[in-house]
Motif scaffolding. Structure first.
Motif, PDB file in Angstrom:
ATOM      1  N   HIS A  60      62.564  52.531  56.751  1.00 14.57           N
ATOM      2  CA  HIS A  60      62.206  51.134  57.010  1.00 14.57           C
ATOM      3  C   HIS A  60      60.724  50.902  56.705  1.00 14.57           C
ATOM      4  CE1 HIS A  60      63.287  47.367  59.616  1.00 14.57           C
ATOM      5  NE2 HIS A  60      62.999  47.074  58.362  1.00 14.57           N
ATOM      6  N   MET A  61      60.274  51.485  55.615  1.00 15.62           N
ATOM      7  CA  MET A  61      58.894  51.335  55.180  1.00 15.62           C
ATOM      8  C   MET A  61      58.801  50.202  54.168  1.00 15.62           C
ATOM      9  SD  MET A  61      56.427  54.041  53.166  1.00 15.62           S
ATOM     10  CE  MET A  61      56.240  55.137  54.552  1.00 15.62           C
ATOM     11  N   GLU A  62      57.815  49.356  54.323  1.00 12.54           N
ATOM     12  CA  GLU A  62      57.674  48.199  53.455  1.00 12.54           C
ATOM     13  C   GLU A  62      56.788  48.511  52.245  1.00 12.54           C
ATOM     14  OE1 GLU A  62      56.648  44.807  55.951  1.00 12.54           O
ATOM     15  OE2 GLU A  62      58.796  44.505  56.270  1.00 12.54           O
ATOM     16  N   PRO A  63      56.932  47.718  51.168  1.00  9.64           N
ATOM     17  CA  PRO A  63      56.266  48.019  49.891  1.00  9.64           C
ATOM     18  C   PRO A  63      54.747  48.066  49.951  1.00  9.64           C
ATOM     19  CG  PRO A  63      58.024  46.423  49.571  1.00  9.64           C
ATOM     20  CD  PRO A  63      57.877  46.590  51.041  1.00  9.64           C
ATOM     21  N   ASP A  64      54.110  47.373  50.910  1.00  8.84           N
ATOM     22  CA  ASP A  64      52.653  47.360  50.922  1.00  8.84           C
ATOM     23  C   ASP A  64      52.072  48.749  51.139  1.00  8.84           C
ATOM     24  OD1 ASP A  64      53.532  47.433  53.581  1.00  8.84           O
ATOM     25  OD2 ASP A  64      51.752  46.386  54.328  1.00  8.84           O
ATOM     26  N   ILE A  65      52.814  49.623  51.784  1.00 11.61           N
ATOM     27  CA  ILE A  65      52.378  51.009  51.986  1.00 11.61           C
ATOM     28  C   ILE A  65      52.862  51.890  50.845  1.00 11.61           C
ATOM     29  CG2 ILE A  65      52.563  53.037  53.467  1.00 11.61           C
ATOM     30  CD1 ILE A  65      50.860  50.836  54.656  1.00 11.61           C
ATOM     31  N   LEU A  66      54.124  51.787  50.499  1.00  8.83           N
ATOM     32  CA  LEU A  66      54.726  52.693  49.534  1.00  8.83           C
ATOM     33  C   LEU A  66      54.164  52.530  48.132  1.00  8.83           C
ATOM     34  CD1 LEU A  66      56.812  54.836  48.919  1.00  8.83           C
ATOM     35  CD2 LEU A  66      58.501  53.028  48.641  1.00  8.83           C
ATOM     36  N   ALA A  67      53.886  51.298  47.721  1.00  6.43           N
ATOM     37  CA  ALA A  67      53.432  51.063  46.350  1.00  6.43           C
ATOM     38  C   ALA A  67      52.107  51.773  46.077  1.00  6.43           C
ATOM     39  CB  ALA A  67      53.289  49.570  46.095  1.00  6.43           C
ATOM     40  N   ILE A  68      51.224  51.814  47.059  1.00  3.18           N
ATOM     41  CA  ILE A  68      49.925  52.490  46.879  1.00  3.18           C
ATOM     42  C   ILE A  68      50.146  53.974  46.637  1.00  3.18           C
ATOM     43  CG2 ILE A  68      47.752  53.093  47.986  1.00  3.18           C
ATOM     44  CD1 ILE A  68      47.957  50.445  49.529  1.00  3.18           C
ATOM     45  N   ALA A  69      50.984  54.591  47.468  1.00  2.52           N
ATOM     46  CA  ALA A  69      51.243  56.018  47.320  1.00  2.52           C
ATOM     47  C   ALA A  69      51.900  56.334  45.988  1.00  2.52           C
ATOM     48  CB  ALA A  69      52.121  56.506  48.474  1.00  2.52           C
ATOM     49  N   ALA A  70      52.848  55.488  45.562  1.00  4.94           N
ATOM     50  CA  ALA A  70      53.547  55.719  44.298  1.00  4.94           C
ATOM     51  C   ALA A  70      52.592  55.627  43.120  1.00  4.94           C
ATOM     52  CB  ALA A  70      54.685  54.721  44.143  1.00  4.94           C
ATOM     53  N   GLN A  80      61.335  52.011  46.334  1.00  8.06           N
ATOM     54  CA  GLN A  80      60.998  51.316  47.564  1.00  8.06           C
ATOM     55  C   GLN A  80      62.241  51.050  48.405  1.00  8.06           C
ATOM     56  OE1 GLN A  80      58.932  47.937  45.963  1.00  8.06           O
ATOM     57  NE2 GLN A  80      56.938  48.927  46.043  1.00  8.06           N
ATOM     58  N   LEU A  81      63.346  50.719  47.728  1.00  6.77           N
ATOM     59  CA  LEU A  81      64.586  50.481  48.452  1.00  6.77           C
ATOM     60  C   LEU A  81      65.033  51.740  49.175  1.00  6.77           C
ATOM     61  CD1 LEU A  81      66.953  48.599  49.114  1.00  6.77           C
ATOM     62  CD2 LEU A  81      68.042  49.372  47.001  1.00  6.77           C
ATOM     63  N   LEU A  82      64.883  52.893  48.517  1.00  4.92           N
ATOM     64  CA  LEU A  82      65.244  54.167  49.121  1.00  4.92           C
ATOM     65  C   LEU A  82      64.475  54.384  50.416  1.00  4.92           C
ATOM     66  CD1 LEU A  82      66.714  56.975  48.747  1.00  4.92           C
ATOM     67  CD2 LEU A  82      64.616  57.726  47.632  1.00  4.92           C
ATOM     68  N   PHE A  83      63.162  54.151  50.370  1.00  4.79           N
ATOM     69  CA  PHE A  83      62.353  54.370  51.558  1.00  4.79           C
ATOM     70  C   PHE A  83      62.578  53.273  52.596  1.00  4.79           C
ATOM     71  CE2 PHE A  83      60.524  57.787  49.432  1.00  4.79           C
ATOM     72  CZ  PHE A  83      59.678  58.471  50.286  1.00  4.79           C
ATOM     73  N   SER A  84      62.864  52.072  52.128  1.00  6.70           N
ATOM     74  CA  SER A  84      63.162  50.997  53.065  1.00  6.70           C
ATOM     75  C   SER A  84      64.440  51.297  53.827  1.00  6.70           C
ATOM     76  CB  SER A  84      63.285  49.664  52.322  1.00  6.70           C
ATOM     77  OG  SER A  84      63.625  48.621  53.208  1.00  6.70           O
ATOM     78  N   ASP A  85      65.463  51.741  53.117  1.00  8.85           N
ATOM     79  CA  ASP A  85      66.723  52.076  53.775  1.00  8.85           C
ATOM     80  C   ASP A  85      66.565  53.275  54.701  1.00  8.85           C
ATOM     81  OD1 ASP A  85      68.014  50.029  52.541  1.00  8.85           O
ATOM     82  OD2 ASP A  85      69.046  51.258  51.048  1.00  8.85           O
ATOM     83  N   GLY A  86      65.748  54.232  54.297  1.00  7.82           N
ATOM     84  CA  GLY A  86      65.624  55.447  55.088  1.00  7.82           C
ATOM     85  C   GLY A  86      64.634  55.336  56.228  1.00  7.82           C
ATOM     86  N   LEU A 137      50.905  50.494  61.003  1.00  6.79           N
ATOM     87  CA  LEU A 137      50.180  51.751  60.810  1.00  6.79           C
ATOM     88  C   LEU A 137      48.707  51.632  61.190  1.00  6.79           C
ATOM     89  CD1 LEU A 137      51.562  53.201  57.441  1.00  6.79           C
ATOM     90  CD2 LEU A 137      52.019  54.006  59.754  1.00  6.79           C
ATOM     91  N   GLY A 138      48.129  50.453  61.001  1.00  5.05           N
ATOM     92  CA  GLY A 138      46.708  50.280  61.250  1.00  5.05           C
ATOM     93  C   GLY A 138      46.267  50.685  62.650  1.00  5.05           C
ATOM     94  N   PRO A 139      46.870  50.134  63.710  1.00  8.57           N
ATOM     95  CA  PRO A 139      46.469  50.515  65.068  1.00  8.57           C
ATOM     96  C   PRO A 139      46.674  52.003  65.360  1.00  8.57           C
ATOM     97  CG  PRO A 139      47.723  48.475  65.113  1.00  8.57           C
ATOM     98  CD  PRO A 139      47.846  49.019  63.719  1.00  8.57           C
TER      99      PRO A 139
END
Length: 214
Positions: free
Chosen positions: A46-56, A38-44, A201-203
């Motif tokens: 700026h994606m927050e865990p609520d999206i990334l954790a589902i995909a992972a 998550q840190l990798l994607f946050s740094d790259g 992302l929702g809108p």
């Protein structure tokens, strides 16, 4: 601090340009290393865990090992990988892993006359790509799940390469992201100051979904 290095002959890659841009090899999924992922994607991005954790979590279902997956694993058809991609061929008709310029030409040529993509063009691209897949793939899978994944992915490339609030992204940034699977930093791209999360992302998702005429 992290210069772009093209993949070598032994590096694994999958059907997701977002993952390919950042990482290769084996992902170990645990509470500790998911945090690192998550840190990798946050740094790259700026994606927050609520999206990334589902995909992972979903991605671990592509592997025999419930605690890990590779970029090659996620090519498993019907999990995250799906038909009517904007940059890959359908599983039944060809290579569903590697970038396909012919398929990507639909997106590349979208929104003529301006230098950006937006939710309108993203929805239109999805509509065209679905029609192309329907004409060539007798086993096309096109349920709510696939529609959701396609629309989230479109929301993501607009957000990561452009503005997460407006959904407007420069064409050259998006094209480099897909074609070369690198961040277009040399061309002027910068990570958005606005975090990418379910609220942003929702809108975009709903706008793209409406424009896609699914």
């Amino acid at each position: 601090d992290h210069p772009y290095i093209p993949p070598g002959p032994n590096d694994l890659r999958g059907p997701c340009p977002g993952l390919n841009t950042f990482v290769g090899g084996l992902f170990f999924f645990s509470f500790l290393l998911l945090g690192l992922f998550q840190l990798l994607f946050s740094d790259g991005y700026h994606m927050e865990p609520d999206i990334l954790a589902i995909a992972a979590k979903v991605a671990t279902l592509t592997s025999r090992d419930p605690l890990s997956f590779t970029l090659d694993d996620i090519k498993l058809h019907g999990n995250i990988e799906h038909d009517a991609s904007v940059s890959r061929a359908d599983f039944i008709t060809g290579d569903n892993v590697h970038f396909n310029e012919t398929i990507f030409s639909v997106l590349a040529n979208a929104n003529p006359g301006v230098d950006y993509y937006n939710t309108t063009s993203a929805g239109q691209v999805q509509h065209i790509r679905l029609a192309q897949s329907a004409a060539t793939n007798p086993n096309l899978t096109n349920t709510d799940k696939e529609f959701f994944i396609r629309s989230v992915e479109s929301s993501f490339y607009l957000s990561a390469m452009g503005d997460p609030v407006t959904g407007v992204a420069p064409k050259n940034f998006v094209q480099i992201f897909f074609r070369e699977e690198r961040l277009p930093i040399a061309e002027g791209w910068k990570r958005s100051e606005v975090p990418i999360n379910s609220d942003t992302l929702g809108p975009l998702f709903h706008s793209i979904a409406a424009q896609s005429n699914w």
